[in-house]
Enzyme design. Structure first.
Site, mmCIF file in Angstrom:
data_model
loop_
_atom_site.group_PDB
_atom_site.id
_atom_site.type_symbol
_atom_site.label_atom_id
_atom_site.label_comp_id
_atom_site.label_asym_id
_atom_site.label_seq_id
_atom_site.Cartn_x
_atom_site.Cartn_y
_atom_site.Cartn_z
ATOM 1 N N GLY A 45 -23.384 -3.867 -14.990
ATOM 2 C CA GLY A 45 -24.737 -4.404 -15.197
ATOM 3 C C GLY A 45 -25.819 -3.419 -15.563
ATOM 4 C CG ASP A 103 -28.107 -12.186 -5.105
ATOM 5 O OD1 ASP A 103 -28.660 -12.921 -5.926
ATOM 6 O OD2 ASP A 103 -27.518 -12.618 -4.102
ATOM 7 C CB SER A 104 -26.288 -10.430 -0.776
ATOM 8 O OG SER A 104 -25.390 -9.423 -1.196
ATOM 9 N N GLY A 105 -27.832 -7.615 -1.327
ATOM 10 C CA GLY A 105 -28.014 -6.249 -0.829
ATOM 11 C C GLY A 105 -26.706 -5.579 -0.439
HETATM 12 P P1 IMP Z 1 -25.500 -8.091 -4.211
HETATM 13 O O1 IMP Z 1 -24.353 -7.268 -3.702
HETATM 14 O O2 IMP Z 1 -25.429 -9.507 -3.718
HETATM 15 O O3 IMP Z 1 -26.852 -7.460 -3.941
HETATM 16 O O4 IMP Z 1 -25.325 -8.236 -5.765
HETATM 17 C C1 IMP Z 1 -25.445 -7.162 -6.601
HETATM 18 C C2 IMP Z 1 -24.615 -7.324 -7.852
HETATM 19 O O5 IMP Z 1 -24.329 -8.675 -8.168
HETATM 20 C C3 IMP Z 1 -25.384 -6.769 -9.018
HETATM 21 O O6 IMP Z 1 -24.986 -5.437 -9.266
HETATM 22 C C4 IMP Z 1 -25.030 -7.700 -10.151
HETATM 23 O O7 IMP Z 1 -23.931 -7.173 -10.876
HETATM 24 C C5 IMP Z 1 -24.612 -9.000 -9.499
HETATM 25 N N1 IMP Z 1 -25.700 -10.002 -9.518
HETATM 26 C C6 IMP Z 1 -26.467 -10.410 -8.483
HETATM 27 N N2 IMP Z 1 -27.376 -11.317 -8.837
HETATM 28 C C7 IMP Z 1 -27.179 -11.504 -10.170
HETATM 29 C C8 IMP Z 1 -27.859 -12.333 -11.164
HETATM 30 O O8 IMP Z 1 -28.825 -13.078 -10.914
HETATM 31 N N3 IMP Z 1 -27.369 -12.220 -12.428
HETATM 32 C C9 IMP Z 1 -26.338 -11.410 -12.782
HETATM 33 N N4 IMP Z 1 -25.694 -10.616 -11.896
HETATM 34 C C10 IMP Z 1 -26.125 -10.668 -10.608
#
Ligand code: IMP
Ligand code: MG
Length: 176
Positions: A45, A103-105
Protein backbone atom coordinates in the site's frame (compact mmCIF):
# COMPACT_ATOMS: atom_id res chain seq x y z
CA UNK A 1 -16.77 8.38 -10.82
CA UNK A 2 -17.45 5.00 -12.50
CA UNK A 3 -14.53 2.59 -12.52
CA UNK A 4 -14.81 -0.96 -13.84
CA UNK A 5 -18.27 -1.58 -12.40
CA UNK A 6 -17.67 0.34 -9.18
CA UNK A 7 -19.06 3.72 -8.15
CA UNK A 8 -16.31 5.74 -6.47
CA UNK A 9 -16.60 9.03 -4.56
CA UNK A 10 -13.62 11.33 -4.17
CA UNK A 11 -12.34 11.58 -0.58
CA UNK A 12 -8.94 13.29 -1.07
CA UNK A 13 -7.78 14.75 -4.40
CA UNK A 14 -4.25 14.28 -5.73
CA UNK A 15 -3.65 18.05 -5.29
CA UNK A 16 -4.52 17.82 -1.58
CA UNK A 17 -2.32 14.73 -1.21
CA UNK A 18 0.66 16.43 -2.90
CA UNK A 19 0.29 19.51 -0.69
CA UNK A 20 0.31 17.36 2.45
CA UNK A 21 3.19 15.19 1.18
CA UNK A 22 5.27 18.37 0.68
CA UNK A 23 4.52 19.46 4.27
CA UNK A 24 5.47 16.05 5.65
CA UNK A 25 8.70 16.03 3.60
CA UNK A 26 9.59 19.50 4.92
CA UNK A 27 8.94 18.35 8.48
CA UNK A 28 11.16 15.27 8.00
CA UNK A 29 13.91 17.26 6.26
CA UNK A 30 14.06 19.59 9.28
CA UNK A 31 13.82 16.82 11.86
CA UNK A 32 16.64 14.80 10.25
CA UNK A 33 18.82 17.69 9.05
CA UNK A 34 22.44 16.39 8.88
CA UNK A 35 21.23 12.79 9.37
CA UNK A 36 20.56 10.00 6.88
CA UNK A 37 17.37 8.29 8.07
CA UNK A 38 16.19 4.98 6.69
CA UNK A 39 12.59 4.99 5.51
CA UNK A 40 10.82 1.65 5.79
CA UNK A 41 7.81 1.37 3.48
CA UNK A 42 5.09 -1.13 4.27
CA UNK A 43 4.19 -2.99 1.09
CA UNK A 44 2.18 -2.93 -0.99
CA UNK A 45 0.00 0.00 0.00
CA UNK A 46 2.65 2.60 0.83
CA UNK A 47 4.68 2.41 -2.38
CA UNK A 48 3.15 5.45 -4.07
CA UNK A 49 3.17 7.59 -0.91
CA UNK A 50 6.78 6.51 -0.30
CA UNK A 51 7.89 7.43 -3.81
CA UNK A 52 6.30 10.89 -3.67
CA UNK A 53 7.58 11.48 -0.13
CA UNK A 54 11.24 10.62 -0.81
CA UNK A 55 11.32 12.78 -3.94
CA UNK A 56 10.11 15.76 -1.89
CA UNK A 57 12.83 15.33 0.78
CA UNK A 58 15.70 17.83 0.98
CA UNK A 59 17.95 15.44 2.93
CA UNK A 60 19.63 12.21 1.88
CA UNK A 61 17.93 8.99 2.96
CA UNK A 62 18.02 5.25 2.52
CA UNK A 63 14.97 3.05 2.08
CA UNK A 64 13.82 -0.48 2.55
CA UNK A 65 10.52 -2.33 2.52
CA UNK A 66 8.62 -4.82 4.64
CA UNK A 67 5.59 -6.80 3.56
CA UNK A 68 2.87 -8.13 5.82
CA UNK A 69 -0.52 -9.57 5.26
CA UNK A 70 -3.68 -9.41 7.29
CA UNK A 71 -6.36 -8.49 4.75
CA UNK A 72 -8.36 -10.28 2.10
CA UNK A 73 -10.86 -8.16 0.17
CA UNK A 74 -11.83 -5.42 2.62
CA UNK A 75 -11.78 -7.55 5.78
CA UNK A 76 -8.90 -7.88 8.23
CA UNK A 77 -8.31 -11.51 9.16
CA UNK A 78 -6.85 -10.34 12.46
CA UNK A 79 -3.50 -12.14 12.43
CA UNK A 80 -0.43 -10.62 10.85
CA UNK A 81 1.94 -12.67 8.71
CA UNK A 82 5.41 -11.44 7.77
CA UNK A 83 5.77 -12.01 4.01
CA UNK A 84 9.01 -10.05 3.42
CA UNK A 85 11.36 -8.68 6.05
CA UNK A 86 13.67 -5.67 5.68
CA UNK A 87 17.22 -6.42 4.51
CA UNK A 88 18.89 -3.39 6.11
CA UNK A 89 20.49 -3.35 9.55
CA UNK A 90 18.55 -0.67 11.44
CA UNK A 91 20.41 -0.92 14.76
CA UNK A 92 21.49 2.59 15.78
CA UNK A 93 19.72 4.15 12.79
CA UNK A 94 17.06 6.83 12.55
CA UNK A 95 14.14 4.75 11.30
CA UNK A 96 11.02 6.22 9.69
CA UNK A 97 8.11 3.84 9.14
CA UNK A 98 5.95 4.83 6.16
CA UNK A 99 2.45 3.36 6.24
CA UNK A 100 -0.47 4.00 3.89
CA UNK A 101 -3.36 3.69 6.34
CA UNK A 102 -4.02 2.77 9.95
CA UNK A 103 -7.36 1.06 10.42
CA UNK A 104 -7.45 -1.24 13.49
CA UNK A 105 -3.84 -0.39 14.34
CA UNK A 106 -2.79 -4.06 14.40
CA UNK A 107 -0.31 -3.81 11.52
CA UNK A 108 1.47 -0.69 12.76
CA UNK A 109 1.74 -2.10 16.30
CA UNK A 110 3.30 -5.30 14.93
CA UNK A 111 5.83 -3.32 12.88
CA UNK A 112 6.65 -0.87 15.66
CA UNK A 113 7.37 -3.71 18.11
CA UNK A 114 9.47 -5.54 15.52
CA UNK A 115 11.54 -2.45 14.62
CA UNK A 116 12.05 -1.55 18.31
CA UNK A 117 13.62 -4.99 18.94
CA UNK A 118 16.43 -4.09 16.52
CA UNK A 119 17.45 -1.10 18.68
CA UNK A 120 17.15 1.88 16.30
CA UNK A 121 18.51 5.28 17.40
CA UNK A 122 15.03 6.73 16.87
CA UNK A 123 11.71 5.53 15.50
CA UNK A 124 9.28 7.85 13.70
CA UNK A 125 5.93 6.60 12.46
CA UNK A 126 4.20 8.24 9.50
CA UNK A 127 0.87 7.26 8.05
CA UNK A 128 -0.84 8.96 5.16
CA UNK A 129 -4.30 8.07 6.49
CA UNK A 130 -5.70 7.29 9.93
CA UNK A 131 -9.19 6.17 10.91
CA UNK A 132 -9.31 7.62 14.47
CA UNK A 133 -12.79 6.22 15.21
CA UNK A 134 -11.63 2.61 14.86
CA UNK A 135 -7.86 2.69 15.46
CA UNK A 136 -6.91 1.12 18.77
CA UNK A 137 -3.46 2.54 19.53
CA UNK A 138 -1.56 2.66 22.83
CA UNK A 139 1.30 4.74 21.38
CA UNK A 140 1.39 7.99 19.38
CA UNK A 141 1.65 8.23 15.59
CA UNK A 142 4.21 10.97 14.90
CA UNK A 143 2.83 12.22 11.59
CA UNK A 144 -0.67 11.67 10.18
CA UNK A 145 -1.43 12.90 6.66
CA UNK A 146 -5.21 12.92 6.95
CA UNK A 147 -7.78 11.60 9.39
CA UNK A 148 -10.69 9.93 7.61
CA UNK A 149 -14.03 8.34 8.51
CA UNK A 150 -14.05 4.57 9.15
CA UNK A 151 -14.92 3.63 5.57
CA UNK A 152 -13.00 1.56 3.04
CA UNK A 153 -10.93 3.68 0.65
CA UNK A 154 -8.91 2.92 -2.50
CA UNK A 155 -6.39 4.61 -4.75
CA UNK A 156 -2.96 6.24 -4.29
CA UNK A 157 -1.53 2.80 -3.43
CA UNK A 158 -4.54 1.49 -1.51
CA UNK A 159 -6.28 -1.52 -2.97
CA UNK A 160 -9.53 -3.41 -3.02
CA UNK A 161 -8.47 -7.02 -3.61
CA UNK A 162 -5.20 -5.79 -5.16
CA UNK A 163 -6.97 -3.54 -7.63
CA UNK A 164 -7.36 0.26 -7.94
CA UNK A 165 -3.95 1.04 -6.39
CA UNK A 166 -2.99 3.08 -9.45
CA UNK A 167 -5.77 5.68 -9.10
CA UNK A 168 -4.08 9.02 -8.38
CA UNK A 169 -6.60 10.22 -5.77
CA UNK A 170 -8.28 8.53 -2.79
CA UNK A 171 -11.86 7.31 -3.19
CA UNK A 172 -14.57 5.63 -1.18
CA UNK A 173 -16.35 2.70 -2.85
CA UNK A 174 -20.07 3.55 -2.93
CA UNK A 175 -21.44 0.40 -4.52
CA UNK A 176 -20.57 -2.36 -6.94
P1 IMP B 1 -4.82 -2.35 10.30
O1 IMP B 1 -3.84 -3.43 10.67
O2 IMP B 1 -6.24 -2.77 10.57
O3 IMP B 1 -4.49 -1.01 10.92
O4 IMP B 1 -4.78 -2.20 8.74
C1 IMP B 1 -3.67 -1.71 8.10
C2 IMP B 1 -3.54 -2.26 6.70
O5 IMP B 1 -4.78 -2.69 6.15
C3 IMP B 1 -3.04 -1.16 5.80
O6 IMP B 1 -1.64 -1.26 5.66
C4 IMP B 1 -3.77 -1.41 4.50
O7 IMP B 1 -2.97 -2.21 3.65
C5 IMP B 1 -5.02 -2.17 4.87
N1 IMP B 1 -6.21 -1.29 4.93
C6 IMP B 1 -6.85 -0.86 6.04
N2 IMP B 1 -7.88 -0.06 5.75
C7 IMP B 1 -7.90 0.02 4.39
C8 IMP B 1 -8.74 0.76 3.45
O8 IMP B 1 -9.68 1.50 3.79
N3 IMP B 1 -8.41 0.59 2.14
C9 IMP B 1 -7.39 -0.18 1.70
N4 IMP B 1 -6.57 -0.87 2.54
C10 IMP B 1 -6.83 -0.75 3.87
MG1 MG C 1 -3.79 -3.53 1.56
Amino acid sequence: MHFHGYELSLVISNEEIQKRVAEIAKNLSEKFKDEVPILIGILNGSFIFMSDLIRALKIDCEMDFIKLSSYTGDQSIGTIRLLKDISADITGRHVVIVEDIIDSGLTIKFIKDRMKEAGPESLTIITLLLKPDVANLDFPIDIVGFEIAPEFVVGYGLDYDQKMRHLSAIYRIEKE
